[in-house]
Design a protein around this motif. Structure first.
Motif, PDB file in Angstrom:
ATOM      1  N   ARG A  42     -21.762  -2.515   8.500  1.00 46.85           N
ATOM      2  CA  ARG A  42     -20.416  -2.310   7.963  1.00 46.85           C
ATOM      3  C   ARG A  42     -20.364  -2.664   6.484  1.00 46.85           C
ATOM      4  O   ARG A  42     -19.743  -1.960   5.672  1.00 46.85           O
ATOM      5  N   LEU A  43     -21.017  -3.767   6.113  1.00 41.18           N
ATOM      6  CA  LEU A  43     -21.028  -4.184   4.712  1.00 41.18           C
ATOM      7  C   LEU A  43     -21.843  -3.218   3.857  1.00 41.18           C
ATOM      8  O   LEU A  43     -21.481  -2.933   2.714  1.00 41.18           O
ATOM      9  N   ILE A  44     -22.945  -2.718   4.396  1.00 41.62           N
ATOM     10  CA  ILE A  44     -23.780  -1.780   3.647  1.00 41.62           C
ATOM     11  C   ILE A  44     -22.994  -0.522   3.310  1.00 41.62           C
ATOM     12  O   ILE A  44     -23.025  -0.023   2.181  1.00 41.62           O
ATOM     13  N   ILE A  45     -22.263  -0.010   4.289  1.00 43.78           N
ATOM     14  CA  ILE A  45     -21.543   1.250   4.108  1.00 43.78           C
ATOM     15  C   ILE A  45     -20.264   1.067   3.297  1.00 43.78           C
ATOM     16  O   ILE A  45     -19.946   1.875   2.424  1.00 43.78           O
ATOM     17  N   ASN A  46     -19.538  -0.012   3.558  1.00 44.16           N
ATOM     18  CA  ASN A  46     -18.224  -0.180   2.931  1.00 44.16           C
ATOM     19  C   ASN A  46     -18.219  -1.066   1.685  1.00 44.16           C
ATOM     20  O   ASN A  46     -17.322  -0.934   0.850  1.00 44.16           O
ATOM     21  N   ASP A  47     -19.199  -1.979   1.562  1.00 52.19           N
ATOM     22  CA  ASP A  47     -19.220  -2.881   0.408  1.00 52.19           C
ATOM     23  C   ASP A  47     -20.422  -2.596  -0.489  1.00 52.19           C
ATOM     24  O   ASP A  47     -20.349  -1.778  -1.378  1.00 52.19           O
ATOM     25  N   ASP A  48     -21.530  -3.280  -0.238  1.00 50.31           N
ATOM     26  CA  ASP A  48     -22.713  -3.060  -1.069  1.00 50.31           C
ATOM     27  C   ASP A  48     -23.963  -3.573  -0.366  1.00 50.31           C
ATOM     28  O   ASP A  48     -23.896  -4.186   0.694  1.00 50.31           O
ATOM     29  N   LEU A  49     -25.116  -3.318  -0.986  1.00 50.91           N
ATOM     30  CA  LEU A  49     -26.398  -3.716  -0.408  1.00 50.91           C
ATOM     31  C   LEU A  49     -26.620  -5.224  -0.476  1.00 50.91           C
ATOM     32  O   LEU A  49     -27.283  -5.793   0.385  1.00 50.91           O
ATOM     33  N   ASP A  50     -26.085  -5.870  -1.504  1.00 52.83           N
ATOM     34  CA  ASP A  50     -26.303  -7.311  -1.647  1.00 52.83           C
ATOM     35  C   ASP A  50     -25.735  -8.084  -0.465  1.00 52.83           C
ATOM     36  O   ASP A  50     -26.394  -8.967   0.090  1.00 52.83           O
ATOM     37  N   SER A  51     -24.515  -7.770  -0.081  1.00 51.28           N
ATOM     38  CA  SER A  51     -23.880  -8.513   1.009  1.00 51.28           C
ATOM     39  C   SER A  51     -24.350  -8.053   2.380  1.00 51.28           C
ATOM     40  O   SER A  51     -24.387  -8.840   3.323  1.00 51.28           O
ATOM     41  N   GLY A  52     -24.731  -6.781   2.502  1.00 45.43           N
ATOM     42  CA  GLY A  52     -25.057  -6.234   3.815  1.00 45.43           C
ATOM     43  C   GLY A  52     -26.515  -6.243   4.192  1.00 45.43           C
ATOM     44  O   GLY A  52     -26.852  -6.045   5.363  1.00 45.43           O
ATOM     45  N   THR A  53     -27.406  -6.482   3.223  1.00 40.34           N
ATOM     46  CA  THR A  53     -28.837  -6.465   3.533  1.00 40.34           C
ATOM     47  C   THR A  53     -29.496  -7.800   3.180  1.00 40.34           C
ATOM     48  O   THR A  53     -28.890  -8.676   2.563  1.00 40.34           O
ATOM     49  N   GLN A  54     -30.755  -7.907   3.543  1.00 42.41           N
ATOM     50  CA  GLN A  54     -31.529  -9.115   3.257  1.00 42.41           C
ATOM     51  C   GLN A  54     -32.273  -9.018   1.922  1.00 42.41           C
ATOM     52  O   GLN A  54     -33.064  -9.902   1.589  1.00 42.41           O
ATOM     53  N   ILE A  55     -31.999  -7.961   1.170  1.00 40.18           N
ATOM     54  CA  ILE A  55     -32.701  -7.748  -0.099  1.00 40.18           C
ATOM     55  C   ILE A  55     -32.574  -8.940  -1.051  1.00 40.18           C
ATOM     56  O   ILE A  55     -33.577  -9.383  -1.636  1.00 40.18           O
ATOM     57  N   PRO A  56     -31.362  -9.509  -1.253  1.00 36.86           N
ATOM     58  CA  PRO A  56     -31.270 -10.673  -2.153  1.00 36.86           C
ATOM     59  C   PRO A  56     -32.139 -11.844  -1.696  1.00 36.86           C
ATOM     60  O   PRO A  56     -32.758 -12.528  -2.530  1.00 36.86           O
ATOM     61  N   TYR A  57     -32.184 -12.087  -0.383  1.00 37.13           N
ATOM     62  CA  TYR A  57     -33.034 -13.161   0.134  1.00 37.13           C
ATOM     63  C   TYR A  57     -34.502 -12.872  -0.158  1.00 37.13           C
ATOM     64  O   TYR A  57     -35.265 -13.768  -0.560  1.00 37.13           O
ATOM     65  N   ILE A  58     -34.911 -11.632   0.062  1.00 31.93           N
ATOM     66  CA  ILE A  58     -36.313 -11.259  -0.145  1.00 31.93           C
ATOM     67  C   ILE A  58     -36.693 -11.392  -1.621  1.00 31.93           C
ATOM     68  O   ILE A  58     -37.752 -11.938  -1.964  1.00 31.93           O
ATOM     69  N   LYS A  59     -35.818 -10.912  -2.502  1.00 31.00           N
ATOM     70  CA  LYS A  59     -36.098 -10.984  -3.940  1.00 31.00           C
ATOM     71  C   LYS A  59     -36.230 -12.427  -4.412  1.00 31.00           C
ATOM     72  O   LYS A  59     -37.191 -12.785  -5.099  1.00 31.00           O
ATOM     73  N   ARG A  60     -35.255 -13.249  -4.054  1.00 30.53           N
ATOM     74  CA  ARG A  60     -35.295 -14.633  -4.532  1.00 30.53           C
ATOM     75  C   ARG A  60     -36.458 -15.395  -3.902  1.00 30.53           C
ATOM     76  O   ARG A  60     -37.092 -16.226  -4.565  1.00 30.53           O
ATOM     77  N   ALA A  61     -36.735 -15.107  -2.641  1.00 36.37           N
ATOM     78  CA  ALA A  61     -37.846 -15.788  -1.975  1.00 36.37           C
ATOM     79  C   ALA A  61     -39.166 -15.494  -2.685  1.00 36.37           C
ATOM     80  O   ALA A  61     -39.970 -16.408  -2.929  1.00 36.37           O
ATOM     81  N   THR A  62     -39.394 -14.239  -3.027  1.00 39.32           N
ATOM     82  CA  THR A  62     -40.644 -13.889  -3.715  1.00 39.32           C
ATOM     83  C   THR A  62     -40.681 -14.500  -5.115  1.00 39.32           C
ATOM     84  O   THR A  62     -41.743 -14.921  -5.589  1.00 39.32           O
ATOM     85  N   GLU A  63     -39.523 -14.558  -5.778  1.00 38.30           N
ATOM     86  CA  GLU A  63     -39.462 -15.172  -7.110  1.00 38.30           C
ATOM     87  C   GLU A  63     -39.793 -16.663  -7.049  1.00 38.30           C
ATOM     88  O   GLU A  63     -40.367 -17.213  -7.996  1.00 38.30           O
ATOM     89  N   GLU A  64     -39.425 -17.312  -5.943  1.00 36.02           N
ATOM     90  CA  GLU A  64     -39.653 -18.748  -5.811  1.00 36.02           C
ATOM     91  C   GLU A  64     -40.959 -19.072  -5.089  1.00 36.02           C
ATOM     92  O   GLU A  64     -41.191 -20.222  -4.703  1.00 36.02           O
ATOM     93  N   GLY A  65     -41.795 -18.068  -4.891  1.00 37.50           N
ATOM     94  CA  GLY A  65     -43.127 -18.325  -4.358  1.00 37.50           C
ATOM     95  C   GLY A  65     -43.255 -18.345  -2.851  1.00 37.50           C
ATOM     96  O   GLY A  65     -44.253 -18.849  -2.319  1.00 37.50           O
ATOM     97  N   TYR A  66     -42.278 -17.788  -2.147  1.00 30.48           N
ATOM     98  CA  TYR A  66     -42.376 -17.689  -0.694  1.00 30.48           C
ATOM     99  C   TYR A  66     -43.102 -16.399  -0.294  1.00 30.48           C
ATOM    100  O   TYR A  66     -42.944 -15.360  -0.945  1.00 30.48           O
ATOM    101  N   GLY A  67     -43.845 -16.458   0.792  1.00 31.07           N
ATOM    102  CA  GLY A  67     -44.208 -15.245   1.501  1.00 31.07           C
ATOM    103  C   GLY A  67     -43.013 -14.892   2.370  1.00 31.07           C
ATOM    104  O   GLY A  67     -42.184 -15.762   2.671  1.00 31.07           O
ATOM    105  N   VAL A  68     -42.879 -13.641   2.792  1.00 30.25           N
ATOM    106  CA  VAL A  68     -41.693 -13.230   3.553  1.00 30.25           C
ATOM    107  C   VAL A  68     -42.091 -12.382   4.759  1.00 30.25           C
ATOM    108  O   VAL A  68     -42.942 -11.492   4.649  1.00 30.25           O
ATOM    109  N   ILE A  69     -41.466 -12.674   5.894  1.00 34.35           N
ATOM    110  CA  ILE A  69     -41.587 -11.829   7.085  1.00 34.35           C
ATOM    111  C   ILE A  69     -40.178 -11.485   7.552  1.00 34.35           C
ATOM    112  O   ILE A  69     -39.344 -12.373   7.732  1.00 34.35           O
TER     113      ILE A  69
END
Length: 394
Positions: free
Chosen positions: A146-173
């Motif tokens: 619902r957030l992806i379609i009606n709001d934006d990708l930042d709030s509706g997806t895990q992309i922000p978590y993935i980006k910041r995690a990689t920036e801070e040196g995390y591996g991600v699954i």
């Protein structure tokens, strides 16, 4: 045929019935016949007669939608947000269109699932972040469609978590707990000719075949007229060892997370994902305690009583987990709970689907403090806990 038109027809029929009921025996017989006729009318089927075909595009481009530079879904021609009621008086068609838009990346293949991993997910010696979404129609990498379609990708997806995690040196699954089965069309059983048909005279066999063909033709014509939008019958083929979100979490743990090189594993689990994590811990308690440093839950629906989590698990969760729940209180304010497990704090929003996004910064702060605390005697304090409850074991 619109709903208004159908309603008008039925209104006229009922008016005629009222007039007939005032007459004699002949009129009453007509009324009975008319009632019988009306009882056979299927409004749903009538409304499908003029319904457009349930055939939808396979890509966003064909839907004429795209995400803009702000990550918002917009129509490529009008620039407007997604409109659910694209066709008035056709709720069923609109719903199917909405579902098709959400499945543009789905594929029909052999029964198998998948997960997403960063290149260093298995080799990063320091930190690994595992993301688990909730139940429903969402798929890997999504928090809320619902957030992806009606709001934006930042709030509706895990992309922000993935980006910041990689920036801070995390591996991600990124887990995919809702991909539990595929649907395939049921194959029609071929009708074999009877064993004694060869003994029949050729003329009789030809006549029988002709009758069968005509009967099938009439039946197919009637079926097409009766339900032109009939959906295909399907059967669900469950994916081995991934037939539920709980099974999926355990499978990924056994084959990937537990085999990773990371000294510190962190979980972010939303809604039903929290329940899946608790089940994982119940099934792999010693391994999880040994490898997981901290767990961030967002409006988790787990229940330590119903899931029969033991005392040792509940104590571990109190020390290493935090649940950001939907609340009208300011972000990170302590929220009371009747359950003796991880502390509950406000996500700064009353909307369930927004809790992961609203608590984004707090989650990373919590994880950072957990790493520091691991090498000292100080436990992480990500929240305002002046009102924190003291849980007692019964």
């Amino acid at each position: 045929m619109s709903v208004t038109f159908i309603t008008s027809i039925l209104l006229i029929i009922w008016i005629n019935m009222a007039q007939l009921q005032q007459g004699g025996p002949d009129e009453k017989e007509k009324t009975t016949a008319l009632k019988d006729f009306l009882s056979r009318i299927d409004l749903d089927e009538l409304m499908k007669k003029d319904e457009p075909p349930l055939e939808f595009p396979d890509t966003l481009e064909e839907f004429e939608y795209a995400f803009n530079e702000k990550g918002q879904l917009r129509h490529t021609k009008t620039g407007e947000p997604f409109v659910f009621n694209y066709r008035e008086d056709l709720h069923r068609w609109n719903q199917k269109s909405y579902e098709a838009l959400g499945e543009v990346d789905a594929t029909d293949s052999e029964p198998k699932s998948f997960i997403f991993m960063s290149e260093d997910a298995m080799t990063n010696p320091d930190k690994l972040m595992v993301l688990i979404h909730g139940s429903g129609v969402v798929r890997a990498g999504q928090w809320a469609r619902r957030l992806i379609i009606n709001d934006d990708l930042d709030s509706g997806t895990q992309i922000p978590y993935i980006k910041r995690a990689t920036e801070e040196g995390y591996g991600v699954i990124v887990l995919n707990p809702n991909e539990n089965y595929i649907e395939v069309e049921k194959t029609k059983v071929q009708v074999q000719p009877s064993s004694d048909s060869s003994d029949e005279p050729a003329e009789k066999r030809e006549r029988k075949d002709k009758i069968q063909k005509e009967t099938k033709k009439r039946r197919d014509f009637y079926e097409k007229y009766r339900n032109p939008q009939k959906e295909k019958e399907t059967v669900q083929l469950y994916i081995r060892d991934n037939g539920s979100p709980e099974e999926h979490a355990i499978y990924v743990w056994d084959h990937f997370i537990s085999q990773s090189a990371a000294e510190n594993v962190f979980f972010v689990a939303h809604s039903y994902g929290g329940l899946a994590f608790v089940e994982l811990m119940i099934q792999r308690e010693a391994e999880v305690k040994n490898k997981v440093t901290a767990v961030a839950l967002t409006d988790s629906v787990h229940n330590v009583w119903h899931q029969e989590a033991g005392k040792a698990i509940r104590e571990w969760m109190r020390e290493n987990c935090c649940n950001w729940v939907s609340s009208s209180e300011p972000l990170d304010t302590s929220v009371e709970s009747m359950l003796p497990d991880c502390p509950r704090v406000s996500a700064g929003t009353e909307r369930h689907e927004l809790t992961s996004w609203q608590s984004f910064a707090s989650v990373f702060k919590f994880f950072g403090e957990a790493v520091e605390a691991k090498h000292s005697s100080v436990k992480p304090a990500p929240t305002r806990r002046s009102n924190r409850l003291r849980y007692e074991e019964f």
